[in-house]
Motif scaffolding. Structure first.
Motif, PDB file in Angstrom:
ATOM      1  N   PHE A 259      48.483  36.790  31.543  1.00 58.87           N
ATOM      2  CA  PHE A 259      48.118  37.740  32.329  1.00 58.87           C
ATOM      3  C   PHE A 259      47.300  38.646  32.052  1.00 58.87           C
ATOM      4  N   LYS A 263      42.869  38.567  34.094  1.00 55.57           N
ATOM      5  CA  LYS A 263      42.621  40.051  34.148  1.00 55.57           C
ATOM      6  C   LYS A 263      41.411  40.311  33.514  1.00 55.57           C
ATOM      7  N   LYS A 286      39.340  37.989  41.149  1.00 54.33           N
ATOM      8  CA  LYS A 286      40.087  39.293  40.853  1.00 54.33           C
ATOM      9  C   LYS A 286      41.921  38.727  41.393  1.00 54.33           C
ATOM     10  N   MET A 287      41.960  37.214  41.876  1.00 56.72           N
ATOM     11  CA  MET A 287      43.296  36.386  42.416  1.00 56.72           C
ATOM     12  C   MET A 287      43.208  36.122  41.724  1.00 56.72           C
ATOM     13  N   TYR A 290      46.798  36.457  39.402  1.00 55.01           N
ATOM     14  CA  TYR A 290      48.267  36.416  40.420  1.00 55.01           C
ATOM     15  C   TYR A 290      48.138  35.067  40.113  1.00 55.01           C
ATOM     16  N   VAL A 291      47.104  34.423  40.891  1.00 53.40           N
ATOM     17  CA  VAL A 291      47.603  32.372  41.542  1.00 53.40           C
ATOM     18  C   VAL A 291      47.465  32.294  40.629  1.00 53.40           C
ATOM     19  N   THR A 293      49.408  32.883  37.595  1.00 49.56           N
ATOM     20  CA  THR A 293      50.656  33.042  37.373  1.00 49.56           C
ATOM     21  C   THR A 293      51.871  32.174  37.982  1.00 49.56           C
TER      22      THR A 293
ATOM     23  N   MET B 152      52.672  39.026  43.072  1.00 46.73           N
ATOM     24  CA  MET B 152      51.746  38.432  42.873  1.00 46.73           C
ATOM     25  C   MET B 152      51.388  38.336  44.933  1.00 46.73           C
ATOM     26  N   TYR B 155      48.710  40.237  45.786  1.00 47.14           N
ATOM     27  CA  TYR B 155      48.152  41.281  45.202  1.00 47.14           C
ATOM     28  C   TYR B 155      46.920  40.450  45.208  1.00 47.14           C
ATOM     29  N   ILE B 156      47.840  38.579  45.725  1.00 48.06           N
ATOM     30  CA  ILE B 156      46.399  37.339  46.383  1.00 48.06           C
ATOM     31  C   ILE B 156      45.982  37.735  47.474  1.00 48.06           C
ATOM     32  N   TYR B 159      43.636  40.773  47.954  1.00 48.92           N
ATOM     33  CA  TYR B 159      41.721  40.297  47.387  1.00 48.92           C
ATOM     34  C   TYR B 159      41.412  39.436  48.028  1.00 48.92           C
TER      35      TYR B 159
END
Lengths: 319, 391
Positions: A259, A263, A286-287, A290-291, A293, B152, B155-156, B159
């Motif tokens: 992660f 980041k 920035k996404m 998260y994507v 993960t 998750m 945040y997705i 953004y």
């Protein structure tokens, strides 16, 4: 090569707090108590640690690394204190563990802002960042490894690895670890052989509080020069890292660094030549963490290894 | 049957007493905080908190407006809780819904009259549902923990919305979304004529009615339909539900979809109010989503309870706003609410005791075993002496 060095150094700043806090959460959840309050405890730890640094810097000229260590202790102590309210509700009062966790998450930022405004009349608490170590003596001069691990770093980075090592040993190689895990898997069985489940759970939550408090401070110091009552959702991310890491220290290490690296790429892509040329908008980068993960989780979650008694209050009388 | 309804009444009563006790504890601690901060102004400050929402009709209107989104996100979290899922992703669902509503409100001005508003609401609901669908599918099919998937997705969503706003409806001067067309805003239904003080009207609008209707609808679905019963059964015990022939994977997906839809609707209701509020392009998660969690917990996950707890939280916040004239930071309100929630956790235990006493009485009167009340299971309280029930 300098890009690689830069990436590794940056990744540390993102990964180490996640690692420390997720390991803390691990102790709590392995003992059977869900600790969703990690975010709130991080904020309280960061608040007290930074306030301590702020006061000390203006009053005494202390060696910076000593000051940092003392601040870590302060943050840990406050973390334990806050986590005890959660432990009391979750263990003694047998409350829904999400409720008291949510209460702490709500209390912490409000308290940090309120207290800061009372003490200093503004909500930000500034500090002088003289904790950075440009190069560790001797070790920093090793080729390749030196620039990777021992330059442009913080004492807290090594603290993070120390916490990892101690956690792994404590969880798997000590009597304490065995008992803790037993309380999280099958508390009745643990109780039947004389383990004090309440005590073990209190210990688990206390460790999580201490580590979350430290993690909050560790997050703020390299990334900012003031504390503004927020740790940018890192407590929730640490919770995600904990689950991603399947409640195991080695996997948590991997998850935290996966992660953290994502980041880092997201925040420093403009410094990486071939990524900067792609011209993809900032928000898309920035996404990515998260994507990524989510995708990794979709493929790896089939067998969840969550502690079996997690979130269930232990009731001596129940069968 | 008659006896059962009387028992349920008493259960509702003990719930209410327990919540009231928690609120009193919260206010007491809030007062102590005020006393420590500034002893002179502590009492007027507390008074401002308690009466701020009622001090004039405009403030009351503002309370209703502020309550709208948090009732909806509270319903979202509460509904998921009832079905055994923790929807911490209300924030993402909320902002995605808000964005779609604003997008249509700005760009689809060819839709006439209040139809545009309804279209926005519908689209926002669908968008929120979609944002809930993904964690639901991941949970049902890939066993991904919904908490982490929701975090998750928060945040997705944030953004993605920041990116899309800049692409489609960007006001670069103010760094926020463009204002929506006049007829995309919720109709006032004359409420602005009632809830006003002097010349300034409050922002209250039809949204609050939508929120209340949504609460009633959720109540109906959960309590009165087979579908809701199945979802609830999944919440109590997934294995038992499967054993009873309930498709629990479908249940997980549906409950996340519905939870997402409620949050998305909340997003639309906050921004389509004609209150001059636009979506700011900031790297922070929408607070309304997270505020849904305390609202749901305070309302004991009960849809009707959530409507009241949403109003209560909004009322306190308005009071906190008024309290600032005494020099207190409005964060006192969050401190109070967090303490209330903390004690609400204890109150489950208290309720268990009250229920046991009630049961014992009823037992003595009728000398027969009571049917178990079909509300939430009584809080386990092993430390308390067993009150001689279930003989």
């Amino acid at each position: 090569m300098s890009t690689v060095y830069f990436l590794v150094q940056q990744t540390m700043f993102f990964s180490i707090p996640l690692l420390i806090v997720a390991l803390g959460g691990m102790f709590s959840e392995r003992s059977g108590v869900i600790n969703i309050a990690l975010e709130g405890i991080m904020i309280m730890g960061a608040f007290s640690g930074i306030l301590f640094i702020n006061v000390m810097q203006s009053m005494f000229g202390m060696p910076p690394q000593l000051l940092l260590l003392l601040a870590v202790l302060v943050a840990a102590a406050v973390g334990v204190l806050v986590s005890m309210t959660h432990a009391y509700a979750a263990i003694n009062m047998k409350a829904d563990q999400v409720i008291s966790g949510t209460a702490i998450n709500m209390f912490a930022p409000a308290f940090a802002i309120f207290a800061a405004r009372m003490i200093r009349s503004v909500q930000q608490i500034p500090f002088r960042n003289d904790f950075r170590i440009a190069s560790v003596p001797l070790l920093g001069d090793i080729p390749v490894l030196g620039p990777l691990l021992f330059r442009n770093t913080y004492l807290t980075t090594y603290l993070g690895f120390a916490v990892l090592a101690v956690s792994a040993v404590a969880l798997y190689k000590t009597r304490f670890g065995l008992r803790l895990r037993a309380c999280g898997e099958h508390p009745q069985a643990a109780d039947s052989v004389g383990v004090n489940v309440y005590k073990m759970r209190y210990t688990g939550v206390a460790i999580s509080g201490a580590l979350a408090g430290v993690g909050g401070l560790v997050f703020v110091i390299p990334t900012s020069t003031n504390f503004n009552a927020s740790v940018a959702g890192y407590g929730f991310l640490a919770l995600a890292v904990l689950i991603f890491g399947q409640w195991q220290p080695s996997r948590i290490l991997f998850a935290a660094f996966f992660f953290g690296l994502m980041k880092t790429i997201a925040s420093a892509y403009s410094g990486i030549p071939f990524l900067a040329e792609l011209g993809i908008p900032n928000d898309i980068y920035k996404m990515i963490p998260y994507v990524a993960t989510l995708i990794v989780l979709a493929f790896t979650s089939k067998n969840s290894m969550a502690p079996r008694a997690e979130g269930i209050p232990y009731d001596k009388g129940s069968r | 049957m008659k006896q059962k309804s009387r028992l349920l009444e008493k259960e509702g009563f003990s719930n209410f007493m327990a919540s009231l006790l928690a609120i009193l504890c919260g206010l007491a601690i809030g007062f102590v905080v005020l006393l420590v901060a500034d002893p002179v102004h502590a009492f007027p400050g507390l008074l401002a908190i308690l009466t701020g929402g009622l001090s004039d009709l405009r403030n009351l209107g503002q309370v209703l407006y502020a309550a709208t989104p948090i009732i909806l996100t509270g319903l979202s979290v509460g509904f998921a809780n009832k079905t055994g899922l923790f929807n911490i992703g209300a924030s993402g669902q909320f902002i995605v819904g808000a964005y779609v509503a604003v997008l249509i409100g700005v760009r689809c001005t060819f839709i006439p009259g209040p139809l545009l508003w309804l279209t926005c609401l519908l689209a926002a609901t669908l968008a929120g549902a979609l944002w809930g669908l993904l964690p639901g599918v991941l949970k049902a099919l890939c066993n991904v923990n919904e908490v982490i998937a929701c975090i998750m997705m928060n945040y997705i969503g944030m953004y993605a919305v920041n990116f899309l706003i800049q692409l489609t409806v960007f006001d670069s001067l103010k760094n926020q979304s463009l204002p929506v067309a006049e007829n995309a805003n919720a109709p006032k239904l004359g409420m602005d004529l009632i809830f006003r003080s002097g010349m300034t009207a409050s922002s209250v609008n039809a949204g609050i009615l939508i929120a209340v209707l949504a609460g009633i609808a959720v109540y109906y679905v959960i309590e009165k339909t087979k579908f809701g019963y199945e979802l609830k059964a999944c919440g109590y015990s997934r294995d038992a539900a499967r054993y009873a022939g309930i498709n629990e994977k479908r249940g997980i997906i549906w409950s996340m979809v519905i939870a997402g839809a409620l949050s998305g609707l909340g997003g639309a209701c906050l921004y389509l109010a004609g209150a001059g509020k636009s979506i700011e392009v900031l790297d922070t998660l929408a607070a309304e989503g997270f505020n849904g969690i305390p609202v749901a917990l305070l309302g004991l996950n009960h849809p009707i309870g959530i409507i009241f707890s949403g109003l209560f939280v909004a009322y306190l916040n308005q009071g906190g706003f008024n309290m600032q004239i005494y020099g207190f930071a409005p964060q006192v309100i969050d401190i109070i609410i967090s303490v209330v929630i903390y004690f609400a956790a204890f109150s489950l235990l208290l309720r268990g005791i009250v229920e046991r006493v009630v049961k014992k009485k009823a037992h003595a009167q009728t000398a027969q075993t009571e049917p178990a009340p079909d509300g939430p299971p009584p809080a386990p309280g092993a430390d308390q002496p067993k009150g001689g029930d279930e003989t």
